[in-house]
Design a protein around this motif. Structure first.
Motif, short mmCIF file in Angstrom:
data_model
loop_
_atom_site.label_atom_id
_atom_site.label_comp_id
_atom_site.label_asym_id
_atom_site.label_seq_id
_atom_site.Cartn_x
_atom_site.Cartn_y
_atom_site.Cartn_z
N ALA A 46 0.82 -1.22 0.00
CA ALA A 46 0.00 0.00 0.00
C ALA A 46 0.84 1.26 0.00
O ALA A 46 0.32 2.36 -0.18
N ARG A 47 2.13 1.09 0.19
CA ARG A 47 2.97 2.28 0.35
C ARG A 47 3.23 3.02 -0.97
O ARG A 47 3.68 4.16 -0.95
N THR A 54 5.72 7.05 6.64
CA THR A 54 5.75 5.60 6.41
C THR A 54 7.16 5.04 6.56
O THR A 54 7.34 3.88 6.96
N SER A 69 7.53 4.57 10.22
CA SER A 69 6.74 3.42 10.65
C SER A 69 7.52 2.12 10.42
O SER A 69 7.50 1.21 11.26
N ALA A 70 8.21 2.03 9.29
CA ALA A 70 8.99 0.82 9.00
C ALA A 70 10.16 0.66 9.98
O ALA A 70 10.48 -0.45 10.40
N THR A 71 10.78 1.76 10.34
CA THR A 71 11.90 1.65 11.30
C THR A 71 11.39 1.25 12.68
O THR A 71 12.12 0.64 13.45
N ALA A 79 0.91 3.99 -2.83
CA ALA A 79 -0.11 5.05 -2.79
C ALA A 79 0.41 6.24 -1.99
O ALA A 79 0.12 7.41 -2.31
N VAL A 80 1.20 5.93 -0.95
CA VAL A 80 1.78 7.01 -0.13
C VAL A 80 2.79 7.81 -0.95
O VAL A 80 2.85 9.04 -0.88
N LEU A 131 1.50 14.51 10.23
CA LEU A 131 1.25 13.83 11.49
C LEU A 131 0.35 14.66 12.41
O LEU A 131 -0.58 14.15 13.02
N GLY A 173 -4.90 14.47 10.38
CA GLY A 173 -6.09 13.71 10.76
C GLY A 173 -5.88 12.22 10.72
O GLY A 173 -4.81 11.72 11.08
N ALA A 174 -6.91 11.51 10.26
CA ALA A 174 -6.89 10.04 10.36
C ALA A 174 -5.99 9.42 9.30
O ALA A 174 -6.45 8.79 8.35
N GLY A 175 -4.71 9.60 9.47
CA GLY A 175 -3.77 8.89 8.62
C GLY A 175 -3.47 9.55 7.30
O GLY A 175 -3.57 8.91 6.24
N ARG A 187 0.88 9.99 -3.35
CA ARG A 187 0.30 11.12 -2.63
C ARG A 187 1.39 12.14 -2.26
O ARG A 187 1.18 13.34 -2.38
N GLU A 198 2.52 -4.23 11.00
CA GLU A 198 2.98 -2.88 10.65
C GLU A 198 2.58 -2.53 9.22
O GLU A 198 2.12 -1.42 8.94
N LEU A 250 13.46 -2.11 4.29
CA LEU A 250 12.31 -1.45 3.68
C LEU A 250 12.42 0.07 3.84
O LEU A 250 12.20 0.83 2.88
N LYS A 306 -3.60 3.36 7.31
CA LYS A 306 -3.33 4.80 7.34
C LYS A 306 -3.35 5.40 5.94
O LYS A 306 -3.73 6.55 5.75
N GLU A 366 -0.87 10.05 5.34
CA GLU A 366 0.50 9.56 5.29
C GLU A 366 1.31 10.22 4.19
O GLU A 366 0.86 10.29 3.05
N ARG A 368 -11.54 11.10 13.73
CA ARG A 368 -11.14 12.48 13.48
C ARG A 368 -9.64 12.57 13.23
O ARG A 368 -9.18 13.29 12.37
N VAL A 369 -8.87 11.82 14.02
CA VAL A 369 -7.42 11.94 13.93
C VAL A 369 -6.75 10.71 14.55
O VAL A 369 -7.34 10.03 15.40
#
Lengths: 282, 392
Positions: A53-54, A234, A237-239, A56-57, A221, A225-227, A60, B383, A246, B390, A229, B237-238
């Motif tokens: 999925a990364r 990301t 997050s991997a570290t 897409a990050v 961050l 809001g809700a993610g 973005r 993860e 990765l 996310k 990214e 919301r977050v």
């Protein structure tokens, strides 16, 4: 002595910039073994990155960086133009000093300040409610794409004002005068003389904005809001789960994109033109 | 004296003067004590283990404690210990337990000898909650060897503002209840939000999940699909990522339900708001603070004795009472009676808070079903799937 002086920045760059990047690239080909990593030459980490999925990050992040940089440019260019061509020196000094203030404020605190201002119970919503302009707090002011762009533009626009101001201030006034004397309107003079001559500064400003935003993590961050990214998030997050290959692969791709931008900048607008112009030797 | 010897002697004199001056100046600086290896123990802590002062320990041991902040993410701990030279710098680390697996396997911590901890046998919570064969036991042991020293126990739930929700919340399901759509904040952590979602889904019969805090890849996939669906509906919301941010979200009424920690409730209450920590019908998600002794081969026996003494102090009544009153944690059975019997050692109202925290903590553990796995078997899948959630 002169040789030492020449070598110092080269050694500095090799030790503190080139070597870490090479190590990062090498680790991106390594494999995980338990809680550690072992040297290898495999593309597993790249497969994990581009197969998940990364991607897409990454998309973005690139789009966000492009749009936010464009917005920064739209704001920064007129400001730099007015300062360079239409303002008294005393006023310019004050405004440029004001533009350095964001650099003095910790960027985390700056973003938390935005979160406070844009929140449901923040001053902006309170004012809108008090004036009767809205019946309920406006939700999309915070934790939205809007707030991310507000955070990015306010963080990176000041970086772009300075190179633009430098290059615009370095344009020879006689060229502008000659254009007018030959009958060009102010708009024609701007489009045919000022803008082309300022392009090296525009490219420099764009690089400052794009490179910074591409590596950004705090704005998304705190205000996203809700993610919301971006690549910076990301990679972190991997570290967190010790997936260093990765994280290194994603960092390598991001750095590769930045290098590509620098190459384009070098090809399209030679850095020497920019430096020569601001130093009055264009 | 020739020029060379003159120059050398001048240089030597200058160096000596500078060294003497710098030494005198540094001796007067407070941080110089941190580098006086024999007088100070260096303890890395995630921020919740600071009792305010270490005077009592210093009186007992002659050692001061230099508390250094450390991140709680596994990578932060391992990076500091491995790449940052932490095993040389720190005598001990005090973090959320369950990390002994990677730390011991990488040789960063050493096994614990309980005979050097007099308070170990006095802590009946160890017998009650960390029996062999239970997940609590696995929070401190690795390969049947003890590596962690338990200092505090806690049950994880959900923070909420009752005035805003208009009702008492008693389920993790509140995080996914359409009534609170757009007014819910999750922690940006698969080990909290992800596990709580799994516990809710299992209990509510929404998914077949064997162990919500240590899921299989297909179970993880199911939970993340559920979270993505809720995210797309605008439920969250977050995703918060720092303590202060979470407190502000509640205090500013930006959200009404927050997947968070009990100390946040106390901080929001201190700002004059009614904030509560839900009693979840699914059972609390349990965790514990653990002390680890770094595996420093160059450490002297005297210094090793001192770090054992420090961790024993942290298993003791005064330290336990302080942590209970400040964070609401269950610490050790000696804490509440000690605070009651020695009120002069505490601030006004603290003994009562300690007693309440103990009662509350015991209730949590009697209603606790799942221990939070810090390093689950499928951590990389978890993860990656969290990243998918996310990015969605």
């Amino acid at each position: 002595m002169r040789r030492v002086l020449y070598l110092t920045p080269i050694v500095f760059m090799v030790v503190f910039a080139i070597c870490p990047i090479l190590i990062m690239v090498a680790i991106s080909f390594w494999t995980r073994a338990g809680f550690s990593v072992v040297p290898a030459f495999v593309f597993d980490a790249y497969g994990e990155f581009f197969g998940g999925a990364r991607t897409a990050v990454l998309t973005r992040s690139i789009l966000t960086a492009l749009l936010a940089t464009a917005l920064c440019l739209v704001v920064a260019y007129p400001v730099a133009y007015l300062l360079a061509r239409r303002s008294r020196p005393g006023f310019v000094r004050v405004v440029l000093l004001l533009f350095t203030i964001p650099f003095l404020v910790n960027y985390i605190i700056r973003n938390f300040s935005w979160a406070y201002l844009l929140g449901r119970t923040g001053p902006i919503n309170e004012t809108l409610l008090a004036l009767g302009l809205v019946g309920a707090p406006v939700d999309w002011l915070l934790f939205s794409t809007f707030s991310v762009y507000i955070g990015l533009v306010s963080s990176y626009m000041p970086f772009m004002v300075f190179p633009l101001w430098l290059v615009l201030a370095g344009i020879d006034q006689r060229l502008i005068d000659a254009s007018s004397l030959l009958g060009a309107t102010p708009l024609q003079t701007f489009l045919r003389v000022t803008l082309p001559l300022s392009l090296p500064g525009v490219f420099a400003a764009v690089i400052f904005g794009l490179v910074g935003i591409l590596g950004e993590s705090a704005v998304s961050l705190i205000l996203g809001g809700a993610g919301y990214e971006l690549m910076g998030n990301t990679i972190m997050s991997a570290t967190n789960v010790l997936n260093y290959p990765l994280a290194a692969a994603m960092s390598t791709v991001t750095v590769g994109l930045m290098v590509l931008l620098l190459v384009v900048w070098y090809r399209v607008a030679d850095i020497r033109t920019f430096l020569g112009q601001i130093m009055g030797r264009g | 004296m020739n020029n060379l010897s003159q120059s050398i002697s001048r240089r030597l004199a200058l160096q000596t003067m500078l060294a003497a001056g710098a030494g005198t100046a540094m001796a007067g600086l407070p941080w110089s004590r941190a580098f006086a290896q024999e007088a100070v123990l260096n303890l890395a802590d995630i921020g919740v283990g600071d009792p305010g002062n270490w005077n009592l320990f210093t009186e007992q041991s002659g050692y001061d404690v230099n508390l250094v902040a450390i991140g709680n993410a596994p990578s932060a701990v391992i990076n500091v210990m491995l790449a940052g030279g932490g095993i040389q710098t720190f005598d001990g680390i005090h973090i959320v337990g369950g990390m002994q697996n990677p730390l011991a396997e990488l040789g960063l911590i050493q096994p614990i000898d309980t005979s050097r901890l007099p308070n170990w046998s006095k802590n009946t919570f160890i017998q009650d909650y960390l029996q062999p064969g239970t997940p609590g036991h696995d929070y401190f042991y690795f390969n049947d060897q003890l590596y962690g020293i338990p200092t505090a126990f806690q049950g994880e739930s959900v923070c909420y503002l009752p005035d805003a929700t208009g009702e008492t919340i008693d389920s993790f399901g509140a995080m996914f209840d359409p009534k609170y759509r757009g007014y819910v904040a999750l922690e940006d952590s698969y080990a909290n939000a992800g596990y709580k979602a799994a516990i809710y889904m299992k209990t509510a019969g929404l998914a077949e999940i064997d162990q919500p805090t240590n899921m299989t890849p297909s179970e993880i996939n199911t939970v993340m699909n559920f979270l993505i669906e809720k995210k797309k509906e605008g439920q969250f919301r977050v995703l918060w990522s720092s303590y202060e941010q979470a407190v502000n979200l509640l205090a500013n009424k930006e959200v009404y339900v927050l997947d968070g920690w009990e100390p946040m409730v106390l901080d929001v209450q201190a700002r004059g708001l009614d904030c509560r920590y839900a009693v979840p019908k699914e059972g609390y998600m349990l965790w514990a603070m653990s002390g680890y002794i770094t595996n420093n081969p160059n450490r002297s026996e005297e210094r090793l004795a001192a770090i054992y003494q420090l961790f024993d102090f942290m298993m003791g009544p005064w330290y336990g009472a302080r942590l209970s009153s400040m964070n609401g944690y269950l610490t050790n059975p000696q804490a509440a009676p000690f605070a009651q019997a020695n009120p002069e050692l505490f601030e006004e109202g603290e003994p009562a808070r300690v007693a309440a925290a103990e009662e509350n903590g015991r209730a949590k553990f009697s209603n606790g079903k799942y221990w939070q796995f810090r390093w689950p078997t499928e951590v990389h899948t978890l993860e990656a799937e969290w990243a998918r959630f996310k990015a969605a």
